[in-house]
Design an enzyme around this catalytic site. Structure first.
Site, PDB file in Angstrom:
ATOM      1  N   SER A   7     -55.892  -0.398  -6.575  1.00 35.25           N
ATOM      2  CA  SER A   7     -54.551  -1.068  -6.727  1.00 35.25           C
ATOM      3  C   SER A   7     -54.419  -2.284  -5.665  1.00 35.25           C
ATOM      4  O   SER A   7     -53.268  -2.955  -5.776  1.00 35.25           O
ATOM      5  CB  SER A   7     -53.364  -0.192  -6.930  1.00 35.25           C
ATOM      6  OG  SER A   7     -53.497   0.888  -5.686  1.00 35.25           O
ATOM      7  N   ASP A  25     -44.073   0.288  -1.927  1.00 36.41           N
ATOM      8  CA  ASP A  25     -43.449   1.392  -2.703  1.00 36.41           C
ATOM      9  C   ASP A  25     -44.363   2.544  -1.633  1.00 36.41           C
ATOM     10  O   ASP A  25     -44.450   2.567  -0.641  1.00 36.41           O
ATOM     11  CB  ASP A  25     -44.120   1.617  -4.091  1.00 36.41           C
ATOM     12  CG  ASP A  25     -45.648   1.397  -4.273  1.00 36.41           C
ATOM     13  OD1 ASP A  25     -46.417   1.686  -3.184  1.00 36.41           O
ATOM     14  OD2 ASP A  25     -46.329   1.374  -5.502  1.00 36.41           O
ATOM     15  N   HIS A  56     -48.148   1.346  -1.478  1.00 40.33           N
ATOM     16  CA  HIS A  56     -48.721  -0.054  -1.430  1.00 40.33           C
ATOM     17  C   HIS A  56     -48.068  -1.011  -0.307  1.00 40.33           C
ATOM     18  O   HIS A  56     -47.122  -0.839  -0.323  1.00 40.33           O
ATOM     19  CB  HIS A  56     -48.789  -0.713  -2.861  1.00 40.33           C
ATOM     20  CG  HIS A  56     -49.676   0.120  -3.624  1.00 40.33           C
ATOM     21  ND1 HIS A  56     -48.788   0.780  -4.737  1.00 40.33           N
ATOM     22  CD2 HIS A  56     -50.919   0.193  -3.856  1.00 40.33           C
ATOM     23  CE1 HIS A  56     -49.831   1.649  -5.588  1.00 40.33           C
ATOM     24  NE2 HIS A  56     -50.920   0.996  -5.010  1.00 40.33           N
TER      25      HIS A  56
END
Ligand SMILES: *[C@@H]1O[C@H](CO)[C@@H](O)[C@H](O)[C@H]1NC(C)=O
Ligand SMILES: *[C@@H]1O[C@H](CO)[C@@H](O)[C@H](O)[C@H]1NC(C)=O
Ligand SMILES: *[C@@H]1O[C@H](CO)[C@@H](O)[C@H](O)[C@H]1NC(C)=O
Ligand SMILES: *[C@@H]1O[C@H](CO)[C@@H](O)[C@H](O)[C@H]1NC(C)=O
Ligand SMILES: *[C@@H]1O[C@H](CO)[C@@H](O)[C@H](O)[C@H]1NC(C)=O
Length: 360
Positions: free
Chosen positions: A36, A324, A327
């Site tokens: 991610s 978040d 990340h």
């Protein structure tokens, strides 16, 4: 006289700067493998909760939240592409079209890992092994465009490759003992050994597909992620020490592995972008919030991601390291990419930085 000469020197340097900005990228193509940290939309149409194509993700991105990046704006791969001179981001594998693939493809996929089962708790994801299969397919497509195996091979040799893998083999495998058996089967040291062995095999495959300039990120201080300190509490370091210790075992073995690859594979140039060094040392650069997320965290969808019920995130996003619970913000991604490209401290990369890799 002297001032006139200075003037000319200045004009020449401005000309050189200008042509570096406007000219060709430093490598003809850039291929991105990872999780991610670099995913730019490959998970959007997979059946998984590990996707980020909803508000507030993308709030600072030109085309808004539908792009699928796990941050408020651009991610690390976007900034690296810019630093090596590309005038736009590398397209995601899921939607890359026709001749676009000649300048590279982004295979990144949220919750993907070195191990195939990593991240399965959340649904589908494109593991490193599947990303390599996708790359084989890209090579066939490039060859059908160029219609010349020598030219295809020569192009692939010149590209930059970056690999960001391993985070989820801890976060969404070894540390999640309710869903994965690995922590019951292996000691932390044994797990790090088999993980690095698998990873080394994958990096060898990438080399066999023509990759020569490869920047591999090691694993950062996962024990300092807001999700982990929230779950386990903090040690005196401010982070969860046992997690950082597990990851360090991986990083030590990875360095040995990278040395092996450089010694044993013809023309191989593998480097390590040292996430620990990049995220810790160095002067302050404007961040004020280091350990809590900018957005409201979801209690229902994927663990540690932003809530999807439309709540507004923090407004001073340039001051937050985390968007978040996992990340980095766009501002942090920019800082990380900049130091991956040009090392600030000698420990930031080994044995050279991305700039050293692409410029020689
Ligand atoms: C970006 O660069 C490519 C070739 O390097 C060129 O064909 C394209 O027109 C450029 N796009 C923009 C928007 O400048
Ligand atoms: C194939 O590409 C190579 C390297 O770019 C070039 O030297 C050669 O002439 C090409 N062959 C054909 C048949 O076009
Ligand atoms: C870190 O905290 C945990 C839980 O409070 C504790 O068991 C452990 O001994 C601590 N480790 C260190 C190195 O202080
Ligand atoms: C990465 O950085 C850490 C912290 O600065 C350092 O202890 C370690 O030796 C570095 N690793 C490599 C491979 O350079
Ligand atoms: C999630 O739960 C925590 C603690 O129960 C609460 O403080 C927070 O407001 C909840 N978040 C959302 C988005 O509902």
């Amino acid at each position: 006289m002297s001032s006139r000469r200075d003037h000319i020197v200045l004009m020449i340097s401005i000309f050189i700067m200008f042509s570096m900005v406007k000219g060709q990228p430093q490598v003809p193509c850039y291929f991105i493998f990872g999780d991610s940290i670099v995913d730019n939309g490959n998970n959007n149409n997979l059946i998984t909760t590990a996707k980020a194509n909803y508000f507030p993700y993308g709030i600072d991105f030109p085309n808004g939240p539908q792009n699928g990046r796990f941050t408020n704006g651009r991610n690390k791969a976007d900034f690296i592409a810019e630093l090596i001179g590309f005038n736009s981001s590398i397209p995601p594998h899921a939607t890359a079209r026709c001749n676009e693939i000649l300048r590279g493809v982004n295979y990144g996929s949220g919750v993907a890992g070195i191990r195939d089962e990593t991240g399965i708790r959340w649904g589908d994801r494109i593991s490193m092994n599947r990303q390599l299969l996708n790359h084989q397919d890209t090579i066939l497509r490039i060859n059908s465009i160029l219609r010349n195996i020598t030219a295809t091979r020569s192009l692939l040799n010149k590209c930059l490759y970056t690999v960001d893998m391993g985070n989820n083999d801890y976060l969404n495998n070894y540390l999640d003992s309710r869903f994965y058996l690995s922590s019951r089967m292996y000691t932390p040291d044994r797990f790090a050994t088999i993980l690095v062995q698998q990873f080394e095999g994958q990096l060898r495959r990438l080399h066999s597909y023509g990759a020569r300039k490869v920047a591999v990120s090691n694993i950062g201080l996962l024990g300092c992620l807001p999700e982990e300190t929230r779950t386990y509490g903090r040690n005196a370091s401010g982070c969860v020490d046992f997690i950082n210790n597990y990851v360090q075992l991986f990083n030590q073995k990875l360095k040995v592995s990278i040395d092996n690859l450089n010694t044993n594979l013809p023309n191989a140039r593998f480097i390590i972008s040292n996430q620990t060094s990049i995220s810790t040392g160095g002067p302050p650069i404007g961040f004020t919030v280091f350990d809590s997320p900018c957005c409201i965290i979801s209690n229902t969808t994927a663990k540690g991601q932003c809530s999807n019920n439309g709540q507004t995130p923090c407004s001073n996003r340039n001051q937050y390291v985390f968007f978040d619970n996992f990340h980095p913000t766009e501002a942090a991604n920019r800082a990380i990419a900049t130091r991956s490209y040009t090392a600030l401290l000698p420990t930031d990369s080994y044995p050279t930085d991305i700039k050293g890799l692409v410029q020689t």
